[in-house]
Design a protein around this motif. Structure first.
Motif, PDB file in Angstrom:
ATOM      1  N   UNK A 184     -70.847  79.955 -30.114  1.00  0.00           N
ATOM      2  CA  UNK A 184     -69.486  80.491 -30.189  1.00  0.00           C
ATOM      3  C   UNK A 184     -69.122  81.442 -29.049  1.00  0.00           C
ATOM      4  N   UNK A 185     -70.062  81.693 -28.153  1.00  0.00           N
ATOM      5  CA  UNK A 185     -69.723  82.547 -27.008  1.00  0.00           C
ATOM      6  C   UNK A 185     -69.825  81.772 -25.706  1.00  0.00           C
ATOM      7  N   UNK A 186     -69.024  82.207 -24.721  1.00  0.00           N
ATOM      8  CA  UNK A 186     -69.128  81.586 -23.400  1.00  0.00           C
ATOM      9  C   UNK A 186     -70.479  81.920 -22.786  1.00  0.00           C
TER      10      UNK A 186
ATOM     11  N   UNK B  48     -71.361  82.661 -19.780  1.00  0.00           N
ATOM     12  CA  UNK B  48     -71.362  83.855 -18.932  1.00  0.00           C
ATOM     13  C   UNK B  48     -71.386  85.134 -19.750  1.00  0.00           C
ATOM     14  N   UNK B  49     -70.633  85.145 -20.847  1.00  0.00           N
ATOM     15  CA  UNK B  49     -70.590  86.341 -21.695  1.00  0.00           C
ATOM     16  C   UNK B  49     -71.949  86.636 -22.298  1.00  0.00           C
ATOM     17  N   UNK B  50     -72.692  85.574 -22.626  1.00  0.00           N
ATOM     18  CA  UNK B  50     -74.005  85.803 -23.224  1.00  0.00           C
ATOM     19  C   UNK B  50     -74.966  86.409 -22.220  1.00  0.00           C
TER      20      UNK B  50
ATOM     21  N   UNK C 117     -73.987  88.216 -19.735  1.00  0.00           N
ATOM     22  CA  UNK C 117     -73.502  89.587 -19.555  1.00  0.00           C
ATOM     23  C   UNK C 117     -73.994  90.500 -20.672  1.00  0.00           C
TER      24      UNK C 117
ATOM     25  N   UNK D 247     -70.439  90.927 -14.342  1.00  0.00           N
ATOM     26  CA  UNK D 247     -69.744  89.670 -14.095  1.00  0.00           C
ATOM     27  C   UNK D 247     -70.128  89.094 -12.735  1.00  0.00           C
TER      28      UNK D 247
ATOM     29  N   UNK E   6     -73.580  87.731 -12.863  1.00  0.00           N
ATOM     30  CA  UNK E   6     -73.642  86.405 -13.477  1.00  0.00           C
ATOM     31  C   UNK E   6     -73.323  85.331 -12.443  1.00  0.00           C
TER      32      UNK E   6
ATOM     33  N   UNK F 165     -70.287  78.827 -10.219  1.00  0.00           N
ATOM     34  CA  UNK F 165     -70.067  80.061 -10.973  1.00  0.00           C
ATOM     35  C   UNK F 165     -68.867  79.968 -11.919  1.00  0.00           C
ATOM     36  N   UNK F 166     -67.958  79.003 -11.695  1.00  0.00           N
ATOM     37  CA  UNK F 166     -66.857  78.895 -12.656  1.00  0.00           C
ATOM     38  C   UNK F 166     -67.357  78.413 -14.028  1.00  0.00           C
TER      39      UNK F 166
ATOM     40  N   UNK G  79     -69.492  79.677 -15.777  1.00  0.00           N
ATOM     41  CA  UNK G  79     -69.760  80.818 -16.658  1.00  0.00           C
ATOM     42  C   UNK G  79     -68.696  80.927 -17.741  1.00  0.00           C
ATOM     43  N   UNK G  80     -67.532  80.326 -17.479  1.00  0.00           N
ATOM     44  CA  UNK G  80     -66.430  80.355 -18.443  1.00  0.00           C
ATOM     45  C   UNK G  80     -66.562  79.271 -19.507  1.00  0.00           C
TER      46      UNK G  80
ATOM     47  N   UNK H 104     -68.309  76.960 -22.649  1.00  0.00           N
ATOM     48  CA  UNK H 104     -69.114  77.132 -23.857  1.00  0.00           C
ATOM     49  C   UNK H 104     -70.364  76.261 -23.746  1.00  0.00           C
TER      50      UNK H 104
ATOM     51  N   UNK I 226     -64.848  87.006  -9.379  1.00  0.00           N
ATOM     52  CA  UNK I 226     -65.744  86.581 -10.450  1.00  0.00           C
ATOM     53  C   UNK I 226     -65.144  85.445 -11.267  1.00  0.00           C
ATOM     54  N   UNK I 227     -65.926  84.398 -11.440  1.00  0.00           N
ATOM     55  CA  UNK I 227     -65.546  83.230 -12.252  1.00  0.00           C
ATOM     56  C   UNK I 227     -64.316  82.508 -11.700  1.00  0.00           C
ATOM     57  N   UNK I 228     -63.757  82.997 -10.596  1.00  0.00           N
ATOM     58  CA  UNK I 228     -62.633  82.307  -9.983  1.00  0.00           C
ATOM     59  C   UNK I 228     -61.400  82.217 -10.854  1.00  0.00           C
TER      60      UNK I 228
ATOM     61  N   UNK J 167     -55.673  83.597 -22.624  1.00  0.00           N
ATOM     62  CA  UNK J 167     -56.245  82.368 -23.133  1.00  0.00           C
ATOM     63  C   UNK J 167     -57.263  82.673 -24.224  1.00  0.00           C
ATOM     64  N   UNK J 168     -58.029  83.707 -23.963  1.00  0.00           N
ATOM     65  CA  UNK J 168     -59.075  84.080 -24.917  1.00  0.00           C
ATOM     66  C   UNK J 168     -58.470  84.492 -26.249  1.00  0.00           C
TER      67      UNK J 168
ATOM     68  N   UNK K 288     -84.614  88.696 -26.793  1.00  0.00           N
ATOM     69  CA  UNK K 288     -83.949  89.471 -25.746  1.00  0.00           C
ATOM     70  C   UNK K 288     -83.869  90.943 -26.132  1.00  0.00           C
TER      71      UNK K 288
ATOM     72  N   UNK L 168     -69.814  85.492 -36.164  1.00  0.00           N
ATOM     73  CA  UNK L 168     -68.865  84.547 -35.555  1.00  0.00           C
ATOM     74  C   UNK L 168     -69.187  83.094 -35.895  1.00  0.00           C
ATOM     75  N   UNK L 169     -70.463  82.802 -36.120  1.00  0.00           N
ATOM     76  CA  UNK L 169     -70.834  81.433 -36.445  1.00  0.00           C
ATOM     77  C   UNK L 169     -70.495  81.044 -37.877  1.00  0.00           C
TER      78      UNK L 169
END
Lengths: 337, 304
Positions: free
Chosen positions: A106-108, A110-112, A114, A129, A132, A143-144, A146-147, A149, B11-13, B22-23, B201, B215-216
């Motif tokens: 459920x997380x992107x 990249x976020x994980x 991070x 960021x 990552x 690197x895109x 990272x957005x 899932x 970052x991430x473009x 969007x999020x 981790x 969340x799951x």
């Protein structure tokens, strides 16, 4: 410089059916920039060893050791809290087994990564960021991505993402548990090549836990062979594959195909590993060993140096030439049954 | 420590502000809307719920009379009294609107409180397992063993008729189902590889539970929230009908109770039709909404 120094690691699992000695007097060292492979069949204690290093063992496990040091930190004297603060992920990180499923759906992605960075360092969101993006670059992902899932990733990409996560804080030691299991051969090859390139660029040493001898031959500089909770032989990869000493290593060598000897038939080692009750006095391989002597059943052979940096635990290590010759005969292994 | 030569890189473009939007749509309120409006049941349920919510909110301004004002008794519906009056001369439309407010309030409060309690108990039991699991699940079993009416009777006779104790009684009984279901789901999730990886981790237990597991199981949590609210409203109505409601609060259940006590059931048909229809449609609406979440939680139900 010695990264990890382990002397006589022991793990006993207390189960309802009595204690099990999963790791028994294992000693090894990982030097500076090595890739140290630990190979062994299922149940040989390699996963337990890895969990011991990361403090992931269940409460039923009883750990003891004479020494366990990471770059001058005495890991035995360290409590869980400071281990988590100072060592975990910052210094010793993990690429878990079946890393394809190790990302939270459920997380992107990249976020994980991070999250891992921010949990173990004081890096700002923005810096994390950027880190990552940098990590994705290192493992060969755009690197895109990272957005994205995890479900948008292929197995190999997820594997790379997990490797990126383990690299996040530039640790001194990365433990990789079966890094290529469950991937198709082409992806395996890509990951391995990628790993080798990455390793050349970074400071980390790697402990690679696997049952795949091919992966070890491909990547490692040193290898330790585990059998029934004990390290039976360890040394530089080249020496270990060209001139092994321990009968178990000889047997393993027979059981793996070699592209240079296409017409050689594979020979498997008959029997199965022994029950891991503690306090066993004999050599753990005695029951399956074709070269067994009466004294093998009376005393446990100690690790002894046979060459520089190459150690083996076998009473007949002195007769290695002869054993190697015999080990190539199919008859040798059949008679031991 | 980390190479500054990448610092110029975007970052991430993606522009950060656009990303936030969007999020928000993907994970926030927009996600719920998509889930609920995605099925005709969910859409119907949401429409009915919204209708009652609006009535509840603007209630004081649209009531034709004061619900506590005694007017002409036992009048059939007319232009003056759209839904008729009770034996004491209360205007039933005004009572119904006032009842919407308190019914919704009691239902929502007890529904949410019970999902918070049941959810947390399920999460802790499922995540920690062992002794924690044993204790919490035996507690749940005890809650399962408690029959509702005797429990309410004891509680009300000890503390008097009050909506707070009614809420307490409802919560004490509704949390158990969600606790069991969420425990089961947590149990299976915490064995999954990504939860183990999070533990490796060095994530703390609380972080794993609330950031990685919750969340799951969100669709399941929402399903049970809607379900608990529906159950709470139904229960409130029956408890009030039996005379365990708060005498100073008008709910749909107390309206039915007043009718029953007055003995005018055979004459005043208008008196029971409106609260009954309201109870049935609101509970149905919530069940519809929970069904929409259920379709999301259990994809096998989709498209039927």
């Amino acid at each position: 410089m010695t990264v990890l120094e382990a002397v006589n690691l022991r793990v006993v699992y207390h189960t309802a059916e009595g204690p099990l000695q999963a790791v028994d007097d294992v000693s090894f060292q990982v030097e500076g920039h090595d890739i140290f492979g630990i190979a062994g069949e299922s149940g040989s204690g390699k996963s337990t060893l890895m969990k011991l290093l990361l403090r992931l063992l269940p409460v039923t496990a009883e750990v003891s050791a004479d020494r366990l040091r990471y770059r001058g930190h005495d890991l035995l004297a360290m409590d869980d809290r400071s281990f988590r603060r100072q060592i975990l992920w910052k210094e010793i990180s993990l690429v878990p087994q079946t890393a394809q499923n190790a990302l939270n759906p459920v997380y992107r992605v990249g976020d994980q990564i991070m999250e891992a960075i921010q949990a173990h360092s004081t890096m700002s969101r923005r810096a994390a960021r950027l880190r990552v993006a940098e990590l994705f670059d290192i493992v060969g992902l755009e690197d895109r991505l990272a957005e994205s899932y995890p479900h948008q990733f292929s197995g190999g990409m997820r594997q790379r993402a997990m490797i990126a996560m383990s690299l996040a804080l530039d640790p001194g030691l990365i433990i990789m548990d079966e890094p290529t299991t469950g991937l198709d051969v082409l992806t395996q090859e890509r990951i391995l090549r990628n790993l080798r390139q990455m390793h050349a660029k970074m400071r980390s040493a790697i402990i690679l836990v696997t049952h795949d001898i091919a992966v070890i031959a491909e990547l490692c500089s040193h290898v330790g062979i585990m059998y029934a909770g004990r390290l039976v032989e360890q040394g530089p990869v080249r020496a270990m594959f060209q001139a092994p000493f321990h009968p178990y290593t000889l047997g393993l060598k027979n059981a793996f195909p070699d592209i240079r000897e296409m017409d050689r038939k594979l020979i498997s080692i008959p029997g199965s590993p022994p029950h891991l009750a503690p306090g066993a006095r004999s050599c753990s391989f005695a029951a399956r060993c074709p070269f067994v002597l009466p004294e093998c059943r009376d005393a446990r052979p100690r690790m002894q140096d046979v060459e520089a940096g190459h150690q083996v635990a076998c009473t007949r290590a002195g007769e290695a030439e002869e054993l190697r010759r015999l080990a190539r005969e199919r008859e040798t292994w059949r008679s031991s049954m | 420590m980390h190479a500054p030569d990448h610092a110029v890189k975007q970052p991430f473009g993606l522009a950060v502000s656009r990303l936030r939007w969007r999020r928000l749509l993907e994970t926030g309120f927009g996600w719920h809307l998509r889930v609920v409006l995605g099925s005709w049941m969910g859409a119907t349920g949401l429409a009915i719920l919204l209708f009652f919510a609006v009535v509840g909110i603007v209630g004081p301004w649209i009531m034709p009379h004061d619900p506590w004002e005694m007017l002409e008794p036992l009048q059939a519906p007319s232009w003056r009294y759209p839904l008729g009056t009770s034996d004491l001369g209360y205007d039933l439309l005004s009572c119904l609107i006032e009842g919407t407010r308190s019914t919704l309030l009691i239902g929502l409060v007890s529904g949410f409180v019970s999902i918070v309690i049941g959810g947390n108990i399920g999460l802790l039991a499922g995540y920690y397992g062992g002794r924690v699991d044993q204790i919490l699940m035996r507690l749940t079993d005890v809650a399962y063993g408690m029959p509702f009416l005797p429990f309410v009777i004891v509680l009300i006779s000890l503390f008097g008729r009050s909506k707070y104790f009614l809420i307490l009684a409802i919560v004490a009984l509704v949390w158990r189902t969600s606790a069991r279901v969420i425990r089961a789901q947590t149990l299976s999730l915490s064995q999954r590889q990504f939860i183990r990886a999070a533990r490796a981790r060095g994530c703390s237990d609380m972080r794993i539970i609330y950031r990685h597991i919750v969340p799951n199981i969100m669709p399941l949590l929402l399903l049970y929230t809607a379900f608990n609210i529906a159950w709470a409203i139904g229960t409130e109505a029956s408890a009030s009908f039996l005379g365990f409601g708060d005498p100073s609060t008008i709910t749909w259940g107390t309206m039915l109770y007043d009718l029953w006590v007055s003995g005018d059931t055979r004459i005043a048909w208008w008196w029971f039709v409106s609260p009954s229809v309201c109870i049935v449609s609101l509970v149905t609406a919530l069940v519809f909404i929970s069904r929409a979440y259920e379709e999301h939680a259990n994809p096998r139900l989709r498209g039927r």
